[in-house]
Design an enzyme around this catalytic site. Sequence first.
Site, PDB file in Angstrom:
ATOM      1  N   GLU A  40      -1.680  -8.923   5.513  1.00 40.82           N
ATOM      2  CA  GLU A  40      -1.056  -8.731   7.127  1.00 40.82           C
ATOM      3  C   GLU A  40      -2.349  -8.560   7.417  1.00 40.82           C
ATOM      4  O   GLU A  40      -2.675  -8.902   9.017  1.00 40.82           O
ATOM      5  CB  GLU A  40      -0.284  -7.487   7.749  1.00 40.82           C
ATOM      6  N   CYS A  87       0.939  -0.968   0.062  1.00 42.73           N
ATOM      7  CA  CYS A  87      -0.394   0.257   0.131  1.00 42.73           C
ATOM      8  C   CYS A  87       0.785   1.233   0.379  1.00 42.73           C
ATOM      9  O   CYS A  87       1.349   1.585  -1.431  1.00 42.73           O
ATOM     10  CB  CYS A  87      -1.007   0.164   1.263  1.00 42.73           C
ATOM     11  N   HIS A 140      -3.481  -5.543   1.358  1.00 44.32           N
ATOM     12  CA  HIS A 140      -2.778  -6.257   2.565  1.00 44.32           C
ATOM     13  C   HIS A 140      -2.793  -7.382   3.007  1.00 44.32           C
ATOM     14  O   HIS A 140      -4.023  -7.700   3.575  1.00 44.32           O
ATOM     15  CB  HIS A 140      -3.894  -5.480   3.673  1.00 44.32           C
TER      16      HIS A 140
END
Lengths: 79, 79, 744, 227
Positions: free
Chosen positions: D203, D85, D201
């Site tokens: 994560e 990002c 993302h």
Amino acid sequence: MKLSVIVTLKKEVLDPQGKVIQQTIGNMGIKNVSNIRQGKYFELEINEKNYEMAKSKAEDICKRLLANLVIEDFKIINN
Amino acid sequence: MKLSVIVTLKKEVLDPQGKVIQQTIGNMGIKNVSNIRQGKYFELEINEKNYEMAKSKAEDICKRLLANLVIEDFKIINN
Amino acid sequence: MVNYFLTIYLVNMRKVDFDSKTIKEHGLSNSEYKKICELLNRSPNLLELGIFSAMWNEHCSYKSSKIHLKKLPTKSKDVIQGPGENAGIIDIGDDQAIVFKIESHNHPSYIEPYQGAATGVGGILRDVFTMGARPIANLNSIHFGSPKHPKTKNLLIGVVKGIGGYGNCVGIPTIGGETYFDESYNGNILVNAMSLGLVKKEKIFYSKASGIDNPIIYVGSKTGRDGIHGASMASSNFDDKTEEKKPTVQVGDPFTEKLLLEACQELMRDDSIVAIQDMGAAGLTSSSVEMAAKGSLGMEINLNNVPCRELNMSPYEMMLSESQERMLIILNAAKEKNAKKIFEKWNLDFANIGKTIKTKKLILKFNKNIVGDIPIEALSIKAPVYDRKFIKKNIPKKQIISKDKFNKLKIIDTLIKLISHPNISNKRWVWEQYDHTVMANTLQKPGGNSGVVRIEKTNKAIAATIDSSAEYCVAHPLTGGKQIVCESWRNLISVGAKPIAITNCLNFGNPEKKNTMGEFIDCVEGISQACNYLKYPVVSGNVSFYNETKEKSIKPTPTIGGVGLIKDYSKMITMNLKSENNILIVVGKTLGYLGQSLFSRIILKNKKGPPPEINLFNEKNNGETILELIDKKYILSAHDISTGGILVSLVEMCIAGNIGVKIDSPKTLVNLYEFFFGEDQGRYIIEIKNDNFNEVSNILDKNSVFFEKIGTVQKDKLTLKNEFDIFIKELIDYNNKWFKSYIS
Amino acid sequence: MRSSVVIFPGSNCDKDIAVALEKFNFKNLMVWHNETTLPKSDLVVLPGGFSYGDYLRTGCIAAKSNIINGVIEFAKKGGLVLGICNGFQILIETGLLPGVLIRNKNLNFLCKNVYLKITNNKNNFLSKFNKEIIKLHIAHNEGNYYVDERNLKTLEDDNLIAFKYCDKKGNIAEENNPNGSIKNIAGIFNKKQNILGMMPHPERMIDKYLSGEDGKLFFNNIFSKHA
Ligand SMILES: Nc1ncnc2c1ncn2[C@@H]1O[C@H](COP(=O)(O)OP(=O)(O)O)[C@@H](O)[C@H]1O
Ligand SMILES: [Mg+2]
């Protein structure tokens, strides 16, 4: 000394913001606006004796920070 | 006809972007830049016969869309 | 207008009183001005007048609401801190606590929607992290005028962008909210922002100053001329001059907020801080006065040391500025050097602007002169308190709906009309602009019953919801007040959370009007009764009066922010229907009550009559029984039945699960419209396995909870024999359509 | 395996990625942007967030910070660099990756789950994926990838596109393009394929309680390659 800088997107780069603004203007019933591009504007207060020195400093700042030369052009104007 | 518009934050309004840019310029070792304000720049292609008419249209667009008169001022310039 | 900005009057140097115009411009009445003179034993100078104006206005002093708010229950075994601090705090076990509060930013958001909403979020975040907590979730409640009103669309777009722009940048997930349209908000929108933070119990920081000669430290952004008189703007009606007040709008800088958050967290690791408070409404004035008042001491501030953004700022401007992203800290003197280092690391201003003193006074110095000298008590406990006159609303007469009204309708057309309505339509366009997954702990995003975030390294999760119901409140404030608390409670129950406490934001019109005051008193009474019964106390809140334009008031809109605890998040429940052949049960009795229902208002165009009654016994019993069923793992999905009744709630579950339901033909005596669209309270829809029906009904029977089977989950269609047969896909389209077409 | 996560002022996914790395057995260190050298690492991550408020141009000010020279050096030596990002945006501003990320086509911040088609799995990041289509989360305002024709041709010819936005079934079409990216591009490699920049993302999708688990594949993959 106060200098102004205008940073604009290169012609071939898509400008989503300009496009949306243009559509909005159309929707608002305003006619005859055929193209809109958005850019950035900066006012720099540079403490240099003469315009040439201030300008060259501004140029340096544009190249190194204010403009992304891959997609943007810049122009320095004297207020 | 091509007109340009510059929209700037009113003097007393906080300009978080300008603040960060100014600090960055300092951190990059460039001296004597004492103040930076960021604004917006627009290029409008307006199909009107004369400058006055185009300008008044641009003014209308600024007031209604491009500038937030609560915190911003605008200026129209003839390219 | 007096030029407030250039004149500095020294204390005792002027004998002349201010004229009533100046007094009025400061939002004070003549009798209040007289009281100021009495308290000071002299007339105030302009700076002092400004300070009184800031502290005595409705927003800071709660002068019209104070005596009524006392009725709210604020204690339970889980409450660590009730109202009166920057935010409320509840215990969630394992030495952890949740800090939370709600705040309104209505007037600024109407004037400048992006910045108004953004700074609203910024303000509430600071209220939470000033107490030592790291924010873990945001919610918001936003109310706009009629979608047809020319201003609504831009206000909606601006507010949503502002909320997102700020919260996303700071990196706090927005996990829930509500978006409502009604013409009573045409000239006065509501923007209520709520935030929750997580803190270790032994690491909570308070705003009570203590110790003499401790340094007063200013940290964060510099002070500019923004937002001067913001608090008094929030304490007056909007009028034609509102436009002129525009320069008072503040601009938010979420980047600086993020730095301030990290710097404060770093400083909070040891015991450097004696007391800390954010500079919110009325900036330096309210933060210093409130800290001093709580600590029963005084403060001496040297205004020459206040970091200023602009040249030649006057003491008046410095004291009243509402520049954002600033905090005031009373520091342990020995720790100043270390603290300074931390703020320098984060590139933030850090200035010693004074010290605590024994005399309970606010002493302001500028250019070596004393420019202000006010007893702290005059600004705090001696501020005016009013028991305003009020008129209570009687319960309206019940409406009798003639049968032929129903004969012209069709169930499916009615349903489609309701789920396509702006207030029921899917709000995805709103919440997709909010980062709802940052921090990587979001277990339920917006769009469900409650937002849920888990607590790292534990099995716990926190559920939060934000609700209001202006229609019920305007019809009968007492019932409305009870109802929102119950709805909030149900939203938490539906995800499997035990409701713990609430925060509330009371948005009303002009308290000087008897009707408005009556609405306020009754709503508070209703909230209080429900909270008491449900053992669901109020730990923080905010009152926003003067939500009026040109004498037209908004509907009374108390907003309730509820917080609950899920002990083991592997047992959490969502509202999306899970799989075919499971059966659906309506828990709670359906009488088919239509007064003030969405159906009455939208389809029958009947806005009269009382809202549905609240039976607190059933509410509690039904809710606790649902929790028991969840704990025993019988429930596969659940949803409370609220606006729109059974059928709308059912469709919401279908849409969420993208799966259909075969509805049983109701065996009740009421007609189909009453059954499907009635808004009787205290009800839920639950999905269970067919095999578990007996166990589930045993538990419900044992607890004397009324229930009835309502249908069976089936593939991709919603059907009711002899009535309709429709693809879920179609319903999804209807539900999404309004927002999409409105915005584009 | 050792990782470093760089924190810039305004980063806000630094903790999230650190949690994910540790969960998948990386020995992780956080590195402040002012540092001039990186700790010894096998993987360097530039996390998501709003470095410097995303002011001026997203990622551009972070690209001027002290640590960036260290990151460039590390990358040149072949170390693995991952920009997620805002991290992707920073990598672009440093010139380590070509093109630019501009405002989403509808000018809105966009937070939602998307499907991605893995278009190149012959690299250290994606080789062990057992599926071609994955679901990840995006949350950004400026994810609209643009690159000029010449560079696009290089990306395509050298197989340097990592992911493209697609639908559940893997169809890459304009209606599955959330932000207007050219050719639906969601992530790219540098020439040597040791640097990956991506908008989604991973994560935020590392266990079954979150809105998906495909992020797991990601961290397992990098780890297995270098363990
Ligand atoms: N402004 C908003 N911000 C975030 N989420 C929102 C907002 N408005 C609506 N939502 C989400 O949309 C869903 C439906 O809202 P609402 O109809 O008020 O739900 P309910 O009646 O069940 O309380 C909720 O889950 C809520 O979280
Ligand atoms: Mg609900």
